[in-house]
Design an enzyme around this catalytic site. Structure first.
Site, PDB file in Angstrom:
ATOM      1  CG  ASP A 183      -1.395  -6.070   7.589  1.00  0.00           C
ATOM      2  OD1 ASP A 183      -2.150  -7.072   7.537  1.00  0.00           O
ATOM      3  OD2 ASP A 183      -1.003  -5.466   6.594  1.00  0.00           O
TER       4      ASP A 183
ATOM      5  N   GLY B 227       0.814  -1.197   0.000  1.00  0.00           N
ATOM      6  CA  GLY B 227       0.000   0.000   0.000  1.00  0.00           C
ATOM      7  C   GLY B 227       0.855   1.257   0.000  1.00  0.00           C
ATOM      8  CG  PHE B 228       4.709   3.196   2.297  1.00  0.00           C
ATOM      9  CD1 PHE B 228       4.265   4.266   3.056  1.00  0.00           C
ATOM     10  CD2 PHE B 228       6.022   3.177   1.870  1.00  0.00           C
ATOM     11  CE1 PHE B 228       5.128   5.303   3.376  1.00  0.00           C
ATOM     12  CE2 PHE B 228       6.878   4.216   2.199  1.00  0.00           C
ATOM     13  CZ  PHE B 228       6.425   5.287   2.955  1.00  0.00           C
TER      14      PHE B 228
END
Ligand SMILES: *[C@@H]1O[C@H](CO)[C@@H](O)[C@H](O)[C@H]1NC(C)=O
Ligand SMILES: *[C@@H]1O[C@H](CO)[C@@H](O)[C@H](O)[C@H]1NC(C)=O
Ligand SMILES: *[C@@H]1O[C@H](CO)[C@@H](O)[C@H](O)[C@H]1NC(C)=O
Ligand SMILES: *[C@@H]1O[C@H](CO)[C@@H](O)[C@H](O)[C@H]1NC(C)=O
Ligand SMILES: *[C@@H]1O[C@H](CO)[C@@H](O)[C@H](O)[C@H]1NC(C)=O
Ligand SMILES: *[C@@H]1O[C@H](CO)[C@@H](O)[C@H](O)[C@H]1NC(C)=O
Ligand SMILES: *[C@@H]1O[C@H](CO)[C@@H](O)[C@H](O)[C@H]1NC(C)=O
Ligand SMILES: *[C@@H]1O[C@H](CO)[C@@H](O)[C@H](O)[C@H]1NC(C)=O
Ligand SMILES: *[C@@H]1O[C@H](CO)[C@@H](O)[C@H](O)[C@H]1NC(C)=O
Ligand SMILES: *[C@@H]1O[C@H](CO)[C@@H](O)[C@H](O)[C@H]1NC(C)=O
Ligand SMILES: *[C@@H]1O[C@H](CO)[C@@H](O)[C@H](O)[C@H]1NC(C)=O
Length: 849
Positions: free
Chosen positions: A632, A518-519
């Protein structure tokens, strides 16, 4: 008689190594802009301030300043790069010369970050009284982050000026300087050219070292060279099939220096190793070993080749040819008849152009067809650029063209400036350093409550981190929270320049991508010192990304644990968000479970990995910075190093951003974490606790056991979710039916039962019914112990059971003592591609302009 010969040989062979080290008369070693002396490779570099007695720094008022950066960039090859002196106007260092003749001028450059000037694009021009050493060099278009230059200049007067000329509107700088005498005998006035002619007048010319190689041997540093030289390994320049060459070496003590050739020409370490033909007598008789170098075709080069016959057992066994650019340079070289023995060093100087005006220069050695002996060797090679008709080693302007108001360069010496003003700026620099130190001390005192003294200093705002991490409700204003914390005021590991990152990742080469989340993308990179790193480059578009960036830096820099992936540093230049982590050679745990061709992990390895990951999580939950929830936990966030030691990755990112599982595209912004691993209680209470990580870890345990994804929508409905499916089998007591086929029959029943029970407890519906990570850890260790006991029951007698048992218990109580021996050397499967040492590659810059 024989006794005397023996004694004579002893003197010849041992004395050069031990006694005859040359002591330079002039020996200025200067660390510019530094406040203290720096010891490097056995030599002491003194600061250039306050003004030492025997050299001086001449600048106009306030045009010189010192910059130092002692903590960051410790991956640089030398501490000399940690400070510099910056000039906004023409400035010169002047050195008293006590012994006229050749001197080394060695210059070290590294553009430290500076808020007022862009040192990367500053054109560097450096002159002596007579020679142009560098002209208009900038780091901007240069492949390396630092630059080391070595020149040798014959100084005929009693004063040597080293002049730094900033181009107008810009600045110039220098990190360290060496001015050191060279023995007169090192460079002769004469050499041969190709085709054979003689070249004289070298003594008046300037030389710049472009390459200096120790063939077939290791990097030799100034510690082992009496003239402070580096000799690089030649492997990177060899242009043949690796099977065709053979590295040969002998004990350096056996090298017999003849009279007139001393260790100053080259140390015995150089002559005692060589490249030779891999397969003498069998290969094509026309075979050549070739080295290829990039050079500037507008210059002429002095090539010094070092030979020493360390391969022959008798005289006249080695006769070969040497070629430069395919032209014969030395024909039928018979070292033993030339020197009357073997193991006797010999060198030859040759002056040459590049090949036909191109930018390559090739050196080859090949067999001599006239003789029967088919081998050839080369022990060492130096390639030095010779100054041109403008007395320049860079460009086509003379000193006079660059500084018109200096009369043949000597004018610079006459310029006198007010030294007290220089002192003024130095005093200013010292005050700033003291102030900075004071601030740090105050901050450290504030921080003492929650940090180990050896850890990087925590942030002032870090007290809020704990509450933030345990409250989902805080997420709504997370970006506001994070962006309040200024990175500038913190001390968070190394700060990398964007240039360094570009170089390490080969300009973010897509072939180096390790993963994508995501980053942003994660790249593999190699720093100039050879350290392999993982570079996570944030996507600069989203505000969310910036918040995550700050969060992760703050968090990671406070956390150090054997089972957490360490943050090495970061780069936030040019609004980039780049995190630099230690590189994990064996990638993600998931990759070793399914979906790849990797060798399946043994049960024991899997238990060790789970135990390692559990330790990492336990530390997050209870360690120095208590109460951090990972949020996560999954098999792609558990990474394995080269010894298969598990390390937990990616905390911090999981806090603020939607965690993207590679295959999941439907990520709701309300839900954090990855589907398949999510704590069901989270849906009921909208609150994450440490027990949410425990639930996710339970899923990981099942994934490790069954070697299938947490969610597999392709399967029949009741099998889609691993937690539901496996727990159904566990409750029936039939877990052994669904273990990874590669493990079936290889797990002891007791160990499997303990493991299954542990996973089941982790997956309890209510957080309060789940164990803490400490309990999970203990249970997994117990499962490992049961496995070991059963192994020894089947294969060993009673006595050894207790000894194995004892070992395991030791492992249980010591936190950090898991070591590779558990895996019986199985960790050796990955081959790190050891790039040739780049320590020396900085002088490999043919285009110095
Ligand atoms: C210069 O001065 C320093 C400090 O006094 C001394 O250590 C060094 O040997 C001197 N160098 C020369 C070349 O005189
Ligand atoms: C110096 O280099 C820059 C580009 O790197 C170029 O534009 C400029 O003309 C050069 N100056 C001289 C005097 O060569
Ligand atoms: C920089 O590196 C690239 C690729 O490694 C190479 O092609 C290029 O020639 C290098 N440039 C210089 C100035 O060395
Ligand atoms: C910079 O140099 C150029 C010529 O090299 C000159 O024309 C110009 O006036 C200089 N600018 C300044 C501010 O000195
Ligand atoms: C340096 O130059 C002078 C004058 O040209 C010469 O006499 C001397 O031999 C040279 N020294 C070396 C080491 O080349
Ligand atoms: C450097 O010298 C030391 C002893 O002085 C020796 O042990 C070491 O092997 C040498 N290194 C190289 C590269 O020759
Ligand atoms: C290397 O040499 C071997 C045999 O000597 C040969 O089979 C192979 O093709 C060579 N490889 C290259 C890239 O030249
Ligand atoms: C190469 O051939 C020569 C002469 O035939 C022989 O003396 C020598 O031992 C051979 N060398 C090798 C490595 O086979
Ligand atoms: C070796 O190099 C020389 C000079 O370039 C050349 O004449 C000879 O043919 C070369 N041999 C082979 C096998 O390339
Ligand atoms: C360099 O090459 C040019 C032509 O390519 C030639 O005229 C000149 O003599 C060469 N110089 C040396 C030193 O080889
Ligand atoms: C070198 O240059 C000459 C003349 O310019 C040309 O005839 C020859 O083919 C060139 N050789 C190579 C290898 O390029």
């Amino acid at each position: 008689m024989e006794y005397y010969i023996g004694l004579f040989l002893l003197i010849c062979t041992r004395f050069p190594l031990i006694f005859s080290a040359f002591t330079p008369i002039d020996n200025y070693l200067i660390s510019c802009g530094s406040t203290e002396s720096i010891s490097f490779e056995g030599r002491l570099f003194n600061p250039d301030s306050p003004n030492p007695p025997n050299f001086s720094l001449k600048t106009s008022k306030a045009s010189s300043s010192a910059i130092s950066n002692p903590n960051s960039n410790s991956h640089l090859p030398s501490p000399l790069y940690q400070s510099l002196r910056l000039f906004t106007q023409t400035a010169s260092y002047q050195f008293d010369i006590h012994q006229p003749g050749r001197h080394w001028i060695r210059l070290y450059f590294y553009p430290l970050p500076d808020s007022n000037h862009d040192l990367l694009s500053a054109p560097l021009t450096v002159l002596t009284d007579d020679f142009v050493l560098m002209h208009n060099f900038t780091f901007k278009n240069f492949n390396h982050t630092f630059l080391f230059k070595e020149f040798s200049i014959n100084v005929t007067s009693d004063l040597l000026s080293l002049v730094f000329v900033p181009s107008n509107g810009s600045v110039s700088f220098i990190n360290a300087i060496e001015i050191v005498s060279i023995p007169d005998a090192l460079i002769d006035d004469e050499a041969v050219t190709i085709p054979s002619a003689s070249f004289t007048g070298l003594s008046g010319l300037g030389l710049e070292t472009m390459y200096r190689l120790n063939m077939g041997g290791p990097l030799i540093t100034p510690l082992n060279d009496s003239l402070g030289r580096y000799w690089e390994n030649d492997w990177g320049y060899l242009h043949v099939n690796s099977s065709a060459v053979k590295q040969v070496s002998v004990d350096p003590i056996t090298i017999k220096y003849p009279s007139g050739l001393t260790i100053e020409i080259a140390p015995a370490w150089v002559y005692s190793t060589a490249e030779a033909m891999g397969d003498p007598n069998v290969t094509n008789p026309d075979f050549n070993i070739t080295w290829v170098f990039t050079v500037d075709p507008t210059f002429v080069y002095l090539l010094r080749m070092h030979f020493c016959d360390i391969v022959s057992e008798a005289l006249n066994m080695l006769v070969f040819n040497v070629y430069v650019n395919d032209n014969i340079a030395i024909e039928s070289l018979d070292l033993s008849s030339l020197k009357g023995g073997i193991s006797i060093p010999y060198y030859k100087d040759i002056v040459s152009n590049s090949s036909n005006g191109s930018s390559t220069l090739t050196i080859s050695i090949g067999t001599d067809n006239i003789e029967d002996f088919s081998n050839a060797i080369l022990n060492g090679l130096e390639i030095m650029k010779i100054s041109n008709e403008f007395m320049a080693l860079d460009g086509t302007l003379s000193v006079h063209d660059i500084l018109p108001d200096s009369v043949s360069g000597k004018g610079v010496k006459r310029v006198q400036f007010i030294v007290s003003l220089v002192f003024g700026s130095l005093a200013m620099a010292i005050i700033l350093v003291v102030l900075r130190y004071y601030c740090l001390t105050v901050r450290q005192r504030k921080a003492q409550n929650y940090s180990n003294p050896w850890l990087p200093l925590p942030l002032i705002g870090s007290g809020t981190m704990r509450t933030m991490s345990s409250k989902v409700s805080m997420l709504s204003n997370r970006s506001g929270t994070a962006s309040c914390i200024s990175l500038a005021s913190t001390n968070l590991g190394q700060v990398f320049t964007f240039q360094e990152i570009l170089y390490a990742t080969n300009k973010f080469d897509d072939t180096l991508v390790l993963g994508e989340g995501g980053f942003g993308k994660v790249y593999k990179g190699i720093l100039e010192d050879g350290t392999t790193i993982a570079v996570k480059r944030g996507n600069p578009r989203s505000e969310q990304g910036l918040a995550e960036f700050h969060t992760e830096i703050q968090m990671l820099s406070k956390l150090r644990h054997r089972h957490l992936v360490s943050l090495i540093g970061y780069c936030n230049e040019r609004s980039e968000m780049i995190l630099v982590y230690e590189y994990m050679a064996n990638g993600t745990l998931r990759n070793h479970l399914y979906g790849s061709d990797l060798k399946p992990l043994s049960w024991r390895q899997r238990l060790e990995i789970c135990i390692g990951a559990a330790r990492g999580l336990h530390y997050l939950h209870t360690g120095a910075t208590r109460g951090i929830i990972h949020r996560d936990v999954k098999t792609t966030n558990i990474l394995l190093d080269q010894n298969f030691v598990a390390k937990v990755a990616d905390f911090g990112l999981s806090k603020a951003g939607p965690a993207l599982d590679e295959n999941q595209t439907h990520v709701s912004t309300a839900v954090k974490g990855s589907f398949g691993y999510l704590d069901p209680e989270y849906f009921r209470r909208q609150q994450l606790t440490e027990k949410s990580d425990v639930y996710s870890f339970g899923v990981v345990l099942l994934e490790v056991l069954c070697a299938r994804p947490a969610l597999n929508p392709g399967l029949p409905r009741e099998q889609v979710n691993i937690a539901e499916w496996a727990m159904a089998w566990q409750k029936k007591g039939l877990l052994d039916q669904i273990v990874d086929p590669t493990l079936s029959g290889k797990i002891s029943a007791a160990s499997l039962k303990k493991y299954g029970d542990t996973a089941e407890k982790c997956l309890a519906d209510y957080g309060s019914d789940r164990p803490g990570m400490g309990d999970v850890l203990w249970n997994l260790e117990y499962a490992l112990q049961l496995e070991d006991t059963s192994v020894s029951l089947t294969s060993r007698d009673e006595n050894s059971i207790s000894s194995i048992h004892g070992t395991v218990m030791e492992g249980h109580f010591g936190d950090n003592n898991v070591n590779g021996s558990y895996f019986g050397g199985g960790g050796g499967s990955d081959m790190e591609n050891d790039a040739p040492s780049s320590v020396f590659s900085q002088i490999v810059n043919p285009k110095g302009r």
